[in-house]
Scaffold this motif. Structure first.
Motif, PDB file in Angstrom:
ATOM      1  N   TYR A   1       6.733  -6.672   7.482  1.00  0.00           N
ATOM      2  CA  TYR A   1       6.302  -6.184   6.478  1.00  0.00           C
ATOM      3  C   TYR A   1       5.347  -6.797   5.681  1.00  0.00           C
ATOM      4  CZ  TYR A   1       9.785  -2.503   7.270  1.00  0.00           C
ATOM      5  OH  TYR A   1      10.450  -1.435   7.783  1.00  0.00           O
ATOM      6  N   ILE A   2       4.438  -6.216   4.861  1.00  0.00           N
ATOM      7  CA  ILE A   2       3.583  -6.732   3.992  1.00  0.00           C
ATOM      8  C   ILE A   2       4.174  -6.496   2.565  1.00  0.00           C
ATOM      9  CG2 ILE A   2       1.389  -6.670   3.338  1.00  0.00           C
ATOM     10  CD1 ILE A   2       0.485  -5.660   6.117  1.00  0.00           C
ATOM     11  N   ARG A   3       4.188  -7.542   1.574  1.00  0.00           N
ATOM     12  CA  ARG A   3       4.522  -7.370   0.184  1.00  0.00           C
ATOM     13  C   ARG A   3       3.454  -7.715  -0.712  1.00  0.00           C
ATOM     14  NH1 ARG A   3      10.648  -9.187  -1.207  1.00  0.00           N
ATOM     15  NH2 ARG A   3      11.536  -7.259  -0.282  1.00  0.00           N
TER      16      ARG A   3
ATOM     17  N   PRO B   1      -6.764  -2.988  -3.069  1.00  0.00           N
ATOM     18  CA  PRO B   1      -6.523  -1.543  -3.436  1.00  0.00           C
ATOM     19  C   PRO B   1      -4.841  -1.424  -2.937  1.00  0.00           C
ATOM     20  CG  PRO B   1      -7.911  -1.722  -1.536  1.00  0.00           C
ATOM     21  CD  PRO B   1      -7.911  -3.140  -2.108  1.00  0.00           C
TER      22      PRO B   1
ATOM     23  N   GLY C   1      -1.513  -1.135  -5.544  1.00  0.00           N
ATOM     24  CA  GLY C   1      -0.715   0.128  -6.128  1.00  0.00           C
ATOM     25  C   GLY C   1       0.619   0.494  -5.180  1.00  0.00           C
ATOM     26  N   TRP C   2       0.438   0.202  -3.904  1.00  0.00           N
ATOM     27  CA  TRP C   2       1.771   0.483  -2.998  1.00  0.00           C
ATOM     28  C   TRP C   2       2.656  -0.485  -3.118  1.00  0.00           C
ATOM     29  CZ3 TRP C   2       2.735   4.523   0.579  1.00  0.00           C
ATOM     30  CH2 TRP C   2       3.706   4.310   1.398  1.00  0.00           C
ATOM     31  N   THR C   3       2.055  -1.807  -2.945  1.00  0.00           N
ATOM     32  CA  THR C   3       3.023  -3.006  -2.766  1.00  0.00           C
ATOM     33  C   THR C   3       3.663  -3.621  -4.053  1.00  0.00           C
ATOM     34  OG1 THR C   3       0.946  -4.528  -2.865  1.00  0.00           O
ATOM     35  CG2 THR C   3       2.069  -4.072  -0.809  1.00  0.00           C
TER      36      THR C   3
ATOM     37  N   SER D   1       5.694  -1.798  -5.850  1.00  0.00           N
ATOM     38  CA  SER D   1       6.962  -1.108  -5.759  1.00  0.00           C
ATOM     39  C   SER D   1       7.572  -1.079  -4.610  1.00  0.00           C
ATOM     40  CB  SER D   1       6.786   0.130  -6.678  1.00  0.00           C
ATOM     41  OG  SER D   1       5.919   0.859  -6.183  1.00  0.00           O
ATOM     42  N   ARG D   2       6.866  -1.184  -3.406  1.00  0.00           N
ATOM     43  CA  ARG D   2       7.534  -0.980  -2.067  1.00  0.00           C
ATOM     44  C   ARG D   2       7.037  -2.065  -1.033  1.00  0.00           C
ATOM     45  NH1 ARG D   2       4.899   4.464  -3.839  1.00  0.00           N
ATOM     46  NH2 ARG D   2       3.606   3.237  -4.795  1.00  0.00           N
ATOM     47  N   ASP D   3       7.440  -2.055  -0.084  1.00  0.00           N
ATOM     48  CA  ASP D   3       6.999  -2.752   1.223  1.00  0.00           C
ATOM     49  C   ASP D   3       6.316  -2.036   1.865  1.00  0.00           C
ATOM     50  OD1 ASP D   3       8.622  -4.877   0.170  1.00  0.00           O
ATOM     51  OD2 ASP D   3       9.859  -5.023   1.771  1.00  0.00           O
ATOM     52  N   PHE D   4       5.360  -2.530   2.795  1.00  0.00           N
ATOM     53  CA  PHE D   4       4.367  -1.736   3.534  1.00  0.00           C
ATOM     54  C   PHE D   4       4.569  -2.439   5.156  1.00  0.00           C
ATOM     55  CE2 PHE D   4       0.583  -0.306   5.737  1.00  0.00           C
ATOM     56  CZ  PHE D   4       0.333   1.001   5.209  1.00  0.00           C
TER      57      PHE D   4
END
Lengths: 248, 476
Positions: free
Chosen positions: B436-438, B443, B446-448, B450-453
């Protein structure tokens, strides 16, 4: 039956196991499965952001890939919804492409829709002795109208315990580029969704769209909640393997 | 506009709202109640989809022939002795009201709830010329005392709780009040009753104008519109030009659709229909009646296949109650008089796209608004069309444009796509941990935030495919 897979860019690059499960299930059901390699993405990220030319060029890969297919099946209600609702207008300016878009829309199905409506199969002999909750994705259920089929397939699974997800039909906050562009609002939405998933005490969250599941799963993981996140095809495939092992 | 959230863009306002736990709880509580009641009432009523279809047909027909019905409506109003004014802009409508107020030497005005008057900031214009305006809808009265604007089309004070309301009422009256609904409502009733008796002008909106009869139909739960239009000598109606219906039997359809969609009420408590000022043989009613029909950007949507249907809207607020974005940020974060999905679509249209340009992006396009709309306006599609316009007219950031140019390059060709994935797989190496990426960079932050990718796995599906097809096909 000859079936072409539209695997979607997210499944191809990030969740290949969903595609593997989908392939195996269709093969088990006697389908002759193919994967036309020219396909990339339905173009929805560009289309939803207002970039129609960009969306058209990317959508072209699907028109070309599936030109000769009889039936197209995809593990995403959102991407299939894109083809059904927006391809005819996206390609409206060119009569030939428009016809190709309409043809593609007419022969493309979301996975659960294809299983229940076309193959008329709801019991795959799967066994899945776990507590499971289901998130209905917005595009698949609202825009494509696939509301009951995923649940029919889940109810066909043996030993499964299905618990209702509170506020199930509320959007998880994914929305493609929305999740990045409006990260703070999207983050608040997915936080509420993850809370609701946790409240069910389910071991597994299942859904039919990896965009939404990647979002909810990412939040569950960030908040240290040990909920396994699965696409319906993965759950069914695993369940079929267990079913076979038990019966053997 | 005096709102507690007056920062310039939707991000800042949303941040402010998201930090306000009280606001979010209040919005959750009320929208939950409204949408649950709506679901129960429409389920019990039955054939809801058929009613929506009928509602859509009537609105489609009316707006397609709006010139005809507006003309008929105006002629009938005038035949009953009402004065009809067409106003091209909000300034013009305000000017007409001020002229009437000046001619009557008006000192005080009472108002029932009207979003159009909010749209043109009428209270402000009247107060500027020394006319005291009092809102008589309880929710509107509360936010008027607070010096705020509505944060919901139907429930303007959705963001206030009873303690805050008591404090506002105590400050206004100098009395000691409890937080009991009965006491709070009793105070407002006592207070507002004096206002009705002393007002020179009564100002109402118009839920529906009936073309065949020249009537104004008003829906309220407090009966305040009846007092507003009957007690003062002069009654001024302000309405958007799209607000007409052809006939009384069409009104019947909307007498079902509006309250059921708005608040989950089977019928509205007071549906009042007024047809002209007081006649010689009548006991009550205003002596003089003015109807101001406002354009203010509406006619621009006529004849535009992309947006004409926005004029079908009956301002029920059902789209707000189901909107997952509104649920998180409330109404003020939209920074516009019209919040929620309808506001995100309508605000840029009424303002010719030059303001509120960030609102069309404040949506995940989940379609809940469309599903809730009693006249089936495809709001989610309209939001995309507004984004298309912003792209076409160059109202987007260069970085975003470049990103989609790259998207087109990469995803427009399977070979280039595959190569890019291979490169990305290598580049992500320093960022990925446990698959996972934190990292909150560029850009993707915006995602990371609040959540892992999930990191890209070793092989794509298409790389696994040759093996799959060798093993699998022809087994069934």
């Amino acid at each position: 039956m000859k079936v072409s897979l539209f695997i979607t860019c997210v499944v191809d690059s990030v969740f290949p196991n969903v595609g593997v499960s989908l392939t195996r299930i269709l093969q088990e059901c006697g389908c002759d499965v193919s994967f036309p390699p020219q396909q990339t993405c339905c173009g929805q990220p560009a289309f939803n952001s207002g970039y129609t030319d960009e969306a058209r060029d990317v959508g072209m890969t699907l028109l070309r890939a599936f030109r000769d297919s009889d039936v197209v099946v995809s593990p995403s209600g959102s991407c299939v919804g894109m083809i059904h609702h927006y391809y005819p207008q996206l390609f409206a300016n060119d009569p030939q492409l428009h016809q190709a878009a309409v043809d593609l829309a007419n022969k493309t199905y979301e996975f659960s829709q294809f299983m229940v409506k076309q193959l008329q199969i709801t019991d795959l002999g799967a066994r899945f002795p776990h507590r499971v909750t289901y998130h209905p994705s917005c595009h698949g259920s609202r825009l494509l109208g696939v509301k009951d089929e995923p649940m029919q397939l889940l109810q066909g699974v043996h030993d499964i315990e299905i618990v209702e997800l509170p506020y199930a039909t509320d959007c998880c906050g994914f929305g493609g580029t929305f999740a990045v562009k409006m990260g703070e609002i999207s983050g608040a939405m997915v936080d509420e969704k993850a809370e609701n998933v946790a409240r069910t005490d389910a071991e597994v969250l299942v859904g039919t769209d990896m965009g939404c599941l990647m979002n909810i799963g990412g939040r569950l993981r960030r908040t240290n909640r040990a909920v396994r996140v699965m696409h319906l095809a993965e759950l069914l495939m695993e369940g079929m393997q267990l079913g076979k092992a038990v019966n053997a | 506009m005096s709102t507690p959230h007056s920062s310039s863009n939707v991000h800042d306002r949303a941040q402010q709202a998201l930090a306000d736990d009280f606001l979010r709880k209040a919005v959750h509580f009320t929208t939950d109640r409204l949408r649950n009641k709506k679901q129960a009432v429409t389920g019990e009523f039955g054939n809801w989809e058929a009613w929506r279809e009928r509602g859509q047909q009537i609105r489609q027909h009316t707006i397609a022939h709006l010139d005809y019905y507006l003309d008929q409506f105006a002629r009938h109003l005038e035949a009953h002795g009402a004065h009809v004014h067409f106003a091209a802009t909000g300034e013009e409508a305000s000017y007409i009201v001020r002229e009437i107020a000046a001619a009557k030497s008006a000192k005080r005005a009472v108002k029932s709830k009207s979003m159009v008057t909010e749209e043109i900031h009428l209270n402000h214009h009247l107060e500027e010329m020394g006319v005291q305006v009092v809102e008589t809808d309880l929710g509107e009265y509360i936010i008027q005392l607070a010096g705020e604007t509505p944060s919901h089309i139907i429930i303007p004070a959705i963001h206030k709780n009873r303690e805050q309301i008591r404090d506002l009422f105590e400050a206004e009256s100098g009395e000691q009040l409890t937080t009991e609904t009965r006491d709070l409502a009793a105070f407002a009733r006592r207070r507002l009753r004096q206002e009705y008796l002393t007002a020179d002008i009564g100002i109402t909106g118009c839920n529906f104008g009936i073309a065949e009869t020249g009537s104004i139909a008003l829906f309220t739960n407090e009966g305040n519109a009846d007092l507003v239009m009957n007690m003062p000598k002069t009654h001024i109606v302000l309405m958007g030009m799209e607000r007409v219906l052809p006939t009384m039997s069409d009104l019947e359809v909307f007498a079902h659709l509006l309250p059921k969609s708005a608040t989950g009420q089977n019928v509205i408590t007071y549906m009042s229909i007024v047809t002209g000022p007081r006649r010689d043989n009548e006991a009550d009613g205003a002596e003089e009646m003015h109807v101001i029909i406002l354009d203010n950007g509406r006619s621009r949507q006529l004849g535009d296949p992309d947006f004409q249907a926005i004029l079908h809207c009956i301002r029920c607020g059902a789209c707000l109650n189901v909107c997952p974005v509104y649920r998180q940020i409330g109404g003020h974060a939209y920074g516009s008089v019209y919040p929620g999905p309808i506001g995100a679509v309508l605000s840029p249209l009424l303002n010719d796209g030059e303001t509120y340009q960030d609102l069309p992006y404040a949506s995940s396009l989940c379609g809940a608004c469309y599903e809730a709309c009693p006249v089936k306006i495809p709001l989610h599609d309209m939001l995309v069309r507004e984004r298309q316009r912003l792209v076409a007219t160059g109202h987007v950031k260069p970085a975003e444009k470049a990103a989609f140019r790259a998207f087109r390059q990469v995803f427009g060709n399977a070979g280039r796509y595959q190569t890019t994935i291979r490169i990305a797989r290598r580049l992500q190496f320093p960022l990925a941990h446990d698959g996972y990426i934190r990292a909150k960079i560029g850009p993707v932050a915006g995602w990371t935030t609040s959540r892992d990718f999930p990191a890209l796995p070793k092989r794509t599906f298409r790389e696994l495919w040759p093996e799959l097809v060798r093993k699998g096909n022809g087994r069934g």
